[in-house]
Write a protein that holds these residues in place. Structure first.
Motif, mmCIF file in Angstrom:
data_model
loop_
_atom_site.group_PDB
_atom_site.id
_atom_site.type_symbol
_atom_site.label_atom_id
_atom_site.label_comp_id
_atom_site.label_asym_id
_atom_site.label_seq_id
_atom_site.Cartn_x
_atom_site.Cartn_y
_atom_site.Cartn_z
ATOM 1 N N ASN A 212 1.362 -0.840 -0.104
ATOM 2 C CA ASN A 212 0.394 -0.130 0.025
ATOM 3 C C ASN A 212 0.808 1.270 0.001
ATOM 4 O OD1 ASN A 212 1.002 -0.507 2.841
ATOM 5 N ND2 ASN A 212 -0.943 0.436 3.307
ATOM 6 N N SER A 234 -7.144 2.380 0.758
ATOM 7 C CA SER A 234 -7.670 3.417 1.886
ATOM 8 C C SER A 234 -9.626 3.293 2.365
ATOM 9 C CB SER A 234 -8.029 4.626 1.054
ATOM 10 O OG SER A 234 -9.831 4.005 -0.209
ATOM 11 N N THR A 236 -10.049 -0.211 3.182
ATOM 12 C CA THR A 236 -9.460 -1.835 3.730
ATOM 13 C C THR A 236 -8.093 -1.678 4.645
ATOM 14 O OG1 THR A 236 -8.226 -3.166 2.677
ATOM 15 C CG2 THR A 236 -10.891 -2.922 2.217
ATOM 16 N N ASN A 237 -8.265 -2.672 5.633
ATOM 17 C CA ASN A 237 -6.695 -2.474 6.233
ATOM 18 C C ASN A 237 -5.773 -3.754 5.578
ATOM 19 O OD1 ASN A 237 -7.803 -4.408 6.645
ATOM 20 N ND2 ASN A 237 -6.904 -5.265 8.833
ATOM 21 N N VAL A 239 -2.091 -3.831 3.728
ATOM 22 C CA VAL A 239 -1.051 -4.030 3.534
ATOM 23 C C VAL A 239 -0.434 -3.752 2.132
ATOM 24 C CG1 VAL A 239 -0.662 -3.316 6.059
ATOM 25 C CG2 VAL A 239 -0.114 -5.546 4.819
ATOM 26 N N SER A 248 -4.444 -8.011 4.753
ATOM 27 C CA SER A 248 -3.704 -7.552 5.641
ATOM 28 C C SER A 248 -2.468 -7.798 6.206
ATOM 29 C CB SER A 248 -4.851 -7.482 7.034
ATOM 30 O OG SER A 248 -4.995 -8.853 7.598
ATOM 31 N N GLU A 249 -1.793 -6.630 7.489
ATOM 32 C CA GLU A 249 -0.422 -7.532 8.116
ATOM 33 C C GLU A 249 -1.183 -8.666 8.718
ATOM 34 O OE1 GLU A 249 1.771 -5.349 11.708
ATOM 35 O OE2 GLU A 249 0.780 -4.088 9.934
ATOM 36 N N LYS A 286 6.047 -4.412 6.102
ATOM 37 C CA LYS A 286 4.901 -4.755 6.689
ATOM 38 C C LYS A 286 3.608 -5.669 5.168
ATOM 39 C CE LYS A 286 3.268 -1.549 9.356
ATOM 40 N NZ LYS A 286 2.713 0.278 9.858
#
Length: 315
Positions: A212, A234, A236-237, A239, A248-249, A286
């Motif tokens: 991201n 933007s 969602t979470n 990465v 995600s992370e 990340k």
């Protein structure tokens, strides 16, 4: 010695020792005869402008490699030394090239993604191979914009096939299309169906990892031009992404169905016997961690600084 000459010695030394250029390449770049480049490098060492330290990679990186392998249940973690001031994808590519050339076996099917990191690795592989019966196939469609040809999945599949004495296939459709009906039409195309069938029988997958934090880069923007894919980061979470499939992370795979993506999905990618991820950089720490937490990768090829960043996030 004059300051201008000192600066010239330093510049030439950086091109040779940090950027990995050959003496011939440096000579063309700075318009100095090759024989003089050799003398300048010797003079730089003599004056102490260049200090060469030889260390054992296994001694330096064993703890980091063991951490990554045990923490994320990897088959292997391969770590390349990185100059603190200069992330050199050519160095990472050379290292990855040797690994791929020795690891990929005859009579196998190899899937690949897209991007600059993979391009460096494939370009650095030996020109001739005694292996046979290999098929190389893209795992994601093409760019929406005018992405440099060297970084596109079809081109990379052809390049890798040339290096491995293999056959390459092409996926003739964009990675992201405008509607579900168009996606369905392209997915049902008989030529593309041949590619999708090969995905079910992969022995290896070689993938880069998106982040991201790189969405302002020209190559990223060209790949996703005029699509709304950037909004997934933007909204969602997420990465990072692999094959334009975000996560995600903590390793949660995020739904991307509304973006009409034509690529192998990550649950299917996990089933491939050996998934090799090649990525590095502070802006990807990340995202690499997310891929590791999602247990997508079996092998990670990265740099020491990136690996340290991953370990720090886990502590």
């Amino acid at each position: 010695m004059e300051e201008n000459l000192i600066n010239q010695l330093i510049s030439v030394s950086k091109l040779y020792y940090i950027n990995g250029l050959t003496q011939e390449e440096i000579a063309k770049k700075v318009h100095i005869h090759r024989s003089q480049i050799s003398r300048m490098l010797k003079e730089a060492r003599k004056l102490g402008l260049v200090k060469i330290t030889v260390t054992s990679g296994s001694q330096d990186f064993t703890d980091l490699q063991d951490f990554l392998v045990k923490k994320f249940n990897l088959k292997e973690a391969l770590i390349v030394p990185e100059n603190i001031n200069d992330l050199n994808l050519k160095t990472l590519g050379n290292f990855a090239a040797n690994y791929l050339a020795s690891t990929i076996s005859s009579n196998s099917i190899v899937g690949i993604s897209w991007g600059r990191t993979l391009a460096h690795a494939f370009q650095a592989m030996p020109a001739k191979s005694e292996k046979h019966g290999i098929v190389v196939v893209p795992l994601v469609g093409g760019p929406a914009g005018r992405l440099k040809n060297d970084y596109q999945s079809n081109r990379l599949a052809y390049l890798l096939s040339e290096k491995l004495n293999a056959k390459s296939e092409t996926l003739n459709c964009p990675a992201i299309v405008s509607s579900q009906s168009l996606q369905d039409e392209l997915m049902s195309n008989p030529n593309n169906q041949l590619i999708f069938n090969l995905w079910q029988n992969l022995d290896y997958a070689i993938v880069g990892i998106g982040s991201n934090l790189i969405i302002d880069m020209e190559q990223w923007q060209e790949f996703y031009k005029n699509s709304s894919f950037a909004t997934i980061f933007s909204e969602t979470n997420a990465v990072g992404d692999i094959l334009s499939r975000p996560f995600s992370e903590n390793g949660k795979i995020i739904s991307s169905s509304k973006y009409h993506i034509i690529s192998m999905n990550l649950d299917e990618l996990k089933k491939v016997p050996t998934v090799i991820g090649i990525a590095c950089g502070k802006n990807k720490i990340k995202s690499i961690l997310g891929a590791l937490n999602a247990h997508i990768l079996d092998v990670l090829i990265t740099t020491d600084i990136t690996a340290l960043g991953i370990r720090d996030l886990c502590s």
